[in-house]
Write a protein that holds these residues in place. Structure first.
Motif, PDB file in Angstrom:
ATOM      1  N   UNK A   1       0.998  -1.214  -0.038  1.00  0.00           N
ATOM      2  CA  UNK A   1      -0.196   0.019  -0.099  1.00  0.00           C
ATOM      3  C   UNK A   1       0.960   1.247  -0.039  1.00  0.00           C
ATOM      4  N   UNK A   2       2.104   1.159  -0.197  1.00  0.00           N
ATOM      5  CA  UNK A   2       3.009   2.309  -0.050  1.00  0.00           C
ATOM      6  C   UNK A   2       2.886   3.453  -1.044  1.00  0.00           C
ATOM      7  N   UNK A   3       2.772   3.140  -2.197  1.00  0.00           N
ATOM      8  CA  UNK A   3       2.812   3.974  -3.162  1.00  0.00           C
ATOM      9  C   UNK A   3       1.717   3.657  -4.416  1.00  0.00           C
ATOM     10  N   UNK A   4       0.945   4.961  -4.723  1.00  0.00           N
ATOM     11  CA  UNK A   4      -0.284   4.680  -5.755  1.00  0.00           C
ATOM     12  C   UNK A   4       0.298   4.096  -7.139  1.00  0.00           C
ATOM     13  N   UNK A   5       1.618   4.324  -7.432  1.00  0.00           N
ATOM     14  CA  UNK A   5       1.903   3.823  -8.733  1.00  0.00           C
ATOM     15  C   UNK A   5       2.148   2.231  -8.802  1.00  0.00           C
ATOM     16  N   UNK A   6       1.922   1.669  -7.721  1.00  0.00           N
ATOM     17  CA  UNK A   6       1.981  -0.045  -7.767  1.00  0.00           C
ATOM     18  C   UNK A   6       0.953  -0.532  -8.746  1.00  0.00           C
ATOM     19  N   UNK A   7      -0.104   0.069  -8.574  1.00  0.00           N
ATOM     20  CA  UNK A   7      -1.202  -0.554  -9.541  1.00  0.00           C
ATOM     21  C   UNK A   7      -0.654  -0.601 -10.951  1.00  0.00           C
ATOM     22  N   UNK A   8      -0.230   0.622 -11.447  1.00  0.00           N
ATOM     23  CA  UNK A   8       0.211   0.630 -12.951  1.00  0.00           C
ATOM     24  C   UNK A   8       1.326  -0.315 -13.189  1.00  0.00           C
ATOM     25  N   UNK A   9       2.433  -0.301 -12.364  1.00  0.00           N
ATOM     26  CA  UNK A   9       3.560  -1.244 -12.398  1.00  0.00           C
ATOM     27  C   UNK A   9       3.050  -2.445 -12.500  1.00  0.00           C
ATOM     28  N   UNK A  10       2.095  -3.030 -11.407  1.00  0.00           N
ATOM     29  CA  UNK A  10       1.629  -4.639 -11.466  1.00  0.00           C
ATOM     30  C   UNK A  10       1.135  -4.798 -12.670  1.00  0.00           C
ATOM     31  N   UNK A  11      -0.040  -3.805 -13.321  1.00  0.00           N
ATOM     32  CA  UNK A  11      -0.671  -4.021 -14.436  1.00  0.00           C
ATOM     33  C   UNK A  11       0.437  -4.369 -15.793  1.00  0.00           C
ATOM     34  N   UNK A  12       1.566  -3.476 -15.658  1.00  0.00           N
ATOM     35  CA  UNK A  12       2.675  -3.649 -16.605  1.00  0.00           C
ATOM     36  C   UNK A  12       3.541  -4.791 -16.694  1.00  0.00           C
ATOM     37  N   UNK A  13       3.406  -5.381 -15.548  1.00  0.00           N
ATOM     38  CA  UNK A  13       3.936  -6.752 -15.075  1.00  0.00           C
ATOM     39  C   UNK A  13       5.682  -6.359 -14.776  1.00  0.00           C
ATOM     40  N   UNK A  14       5.636  -5.176 -14.003  1.00  0.00           N
ATOM     41  CA  UNK A  14       6.950  -4.964 -13.738  1.00  0.00           C
ATOM     42  C   UNK A  14       7.360  -5.154 -12.096  1.00  0.00           C
ATOM     43  N   UNK A  15       6.390  -5.557 -11.595  1.00  0.00           N
ATOM     44  CA  UNK A  15       6.128  -5.448 -10.112  1.00  0.00           C
ATOM     45  C   UNK A  15       5.059  -6.708  -9.835  1.00  0.00           C
ATOM     46  N   UNK A  16       5.382  -7.451  -8.550  1.00  0.00           N
ATOM     47  CA  UNK A  16       4.497  -8.352  -8.254  1.00  0.00           C
ATOM     48  C   UNK A  16       4.256  -8.466  -6.859  1.00  0.00           C
ATOM     49  N   UNK A  17       2.962  -9.079  -6.402  1.00  0.00           N
ATOM     50  CA  UNK A  17       2.743  -8.977  -4.820  1.00  0.00           C
ATOM     51  C   UNK A  17       3.239 -10.340  -4.245  1.00  0.00           C
ATOM     52  N   UNK A  18       3.950 -10.255  -3.112  1.00  0.00           N
ATOM     53  CA  UNK A  18       4.318 -11.689  -2.447  1.00  0.00           C
ATOM     54  C   UNK A  18       3.502 -11.414  -1.013  1.00  0.00           C
ATOM     55  N   UNK A  19       3.570 -12.383  -0.485  1.00  0.00           N
ATOM     56  CA  UNK A  19       3.152 -12.249   1.113  1.00  0.00           C
ATOM     57  C   UNK A  19       4.243 -11.827   1.995  1.00  0.00           C
ATOM     58  N   UNK A  20       3.691 -11.002   3.100  1.00  0.00           N
ATOM     59  CA  UNK A  20       4.522 -10.277   3.879  1.00  0.00           C
ATOM     60  C   UNK A  20       5.108 -11.307   4.871  1.00  0.00           C
ATOM     61  N   UNK A  21       5.863 -10.623   5.838  1.00  0.00           N
ATOM     62  CA  UNK A  21       6.324 -11.345   6.894  1.00  0.00           C
ATOM     63  C   UNK A  21       5.249 -11.743   8.028  1.00  0.00           C
TER      64      UNK A  21
END
Length: 70
Positions: A25-45
């Motif tokens: 939830x840190x940055x609003x840009x993450x949604x666009x980067x995820x849609x572009x396939x540049x980042x992925x979500x992983x479980x936290x600790x």
């Protein structure tokens, strides 16, 4: 393949992710980067409980193309 230009906020977020995962939830840009396939979500600790975001191989390739990652 990236079909659009990244904003300066998106590039800065990729640079942050080069060093360590960040909170999902840190940055609003993450949604666009995820849609572009540049980042992925992983479980936290277990202590934090929140999901984390990290670079994908494609995201790292973008940074390599810019000469800031190996």
């Amino acid at each position: 393949m990236l079909l659009r230009r990244l904003s300066h906020h998106e590039l800065a977020t990729l640079l942050l992710l080069l060093h360590a995962p960040i909170d999902a939830q840190a940055k609003p840009e993450l949604f666009a980067l995820k849609d572009a396939g540049l980042v992925e979500q992983v479980p936290g600790n277990a202590a934090a409980g929140a999901a984390q975001i990290r670079l994908t191989p494609e995201g790292k390739a973008v940074l390599q193309g810019l000469g800031v990652a190996r």
